[in-house]
Design a protein around this motif. Structure first.
Motif, PDB file in Angstrom:
ATOM      1  N   LEU A  34       0.804  -1.217   0.000  1.00 25.22           N
ATOM      2  CA  LEU A  34       0.000   0.000   0.000  1.00 25.22           C
ATOM      3  C   LEU A  34       0.840   1.270   0.000  1.00 25.22           C
ATOM      4  N   SER A  35       1.932   1.257   0.740  1.00 25.81           N
ATOM      5  CA  SER A  35       2.774   2.447   0.857  1.00 25.81           C
ATOM      6  C   SER A  35       4.218   2.027   1.121  1.00 25.81           C
ATOM      7  N   GLU A  67      -3.397   4.091   6.858  1.00 26.48           N
ATOM      8  CA  GLU A  67      -3.333   3.696   5.446  1.00 26.48           C
ATOM      9  C   GLU A  67      -4.280   2.522   5.168  1.00 26.48           C
ATOM     10  N   LEU A  68      -4.354   1.561   6.081  1.00 25.82           N
ATOM     11  CA  LEU A  68      -5.270   0.435   5.899  1.00 25.82           C
ATOM     12  C   LEU A  68      -6.724   0.897   5.885  1.00 25.82           C
ATOM     13  N   THR A 113      -7.802   3.926   5.144  1.00 25.34           N
ATOM     14  CA  THR A 113      -7.995   4.730   3.929  1.00 25.34           C
ATOM     15  C   THR A 113      -8.249   3.841   2.717  1.00 25.34           C
ATOM     16  N   GLN A 114      -7.590   2.673   2.681  1.00 29.17           N
ATOM     17  CA  GLN A 114      -7.763   1.733   1.562  1.00 29.17           C
ATOM     18  C   GLN A 114      -8.960   0.801   1.758  1.00 29.17           C
ATOM     19  N   LYS A 115      -9.806   1.103   2.753  1.00 26.60           N
ATOM     20  CA  LYS A 115     -11.020   0.319   3.043  1.00 26.60           C
ATOM     21  C   LYS A 115     -10.701  -1.114   3.477  1.00 26.60           C
TER      22      LYS A 115
END
Length: 166
Positions: A18-19, A91-92, A94-96
């Motif tokens: 993811l990042s 981040e998790l 935000t990425q649903k």
């Protein structure tokens, strides 16, 4: 400490897709936090948890530093280890991927138990085989100077994180 490394590597691998920048920051901060722990454990010849209970006779500063660094590595909020975990969870979400974020938080509580146990053993218990003297004789070496410089850096690097571009 092996369990700690496996746990942190899991956080890094989880966020890698993811990042990647966040994953690099996570592993970098972990290395910065664990280096003084390993140096202190080496300088006090610590190999088991029972050996940690006698570090207060060698150096009170070492005992306090190891305990604080362990708690920081666990990710308690005011310390350095909290920031990478919070950013990864952000981040998790935000990425649903809220189910994965929830599972990660729950497993993080298990590792927190380990770190609290180590901090408790270091700070609150006295080994039954403790010597009656108040201090043990140890020679000073260059590693102790390096540890003295690295511990505050490892504990308070959180204040520098907003300056790091992602």
């Amino acid at each position: 400490m092996a369990y700690s490394s496996i746990n942190n590597l899991g956080w890094t691998i989880m966020i890698m897709a993811l990042s990647p920048n966040l994953a690099v920051m996570n592993i970098s901060i972990y290395i910065i936090m664990t280096t003084p722990i390993f140096l202190m454990m080496t300088s006090t010849s610590t190999k088991t948890l029972q050996n940690l209970t006698t570090t207060w006779t060698t150096s009170t500063a070492t005992t306090l530093s190891i305990a604080l660094l362990m708690l920081s590595t666990s990710g308690l909020p005011p310390l350095t280890g909290f920031m990478p975990k919070m950013l990864a969870l952000n981040e998790l979400i935000t990425q649903k991927l809220t189910a994965l974020a929830t599972l990660t938080i729950m497993t993080s509580l298990i590792s927190l138990l380990f770190y609290l146990r180590v901090a408790y053993l270091i700070m609150m218990l006295t080994s039954p085989m403790t010597t009656p003297s108040s201090t043990k004789w140890r020679t000073q070496n260059q590693k102790s100077q390096l540890m003295t410089m690295m511990t505050p850096t490892a504990l308070f690097i959180t204040h520098l994180i907003p300056a790091i571009p992602f």
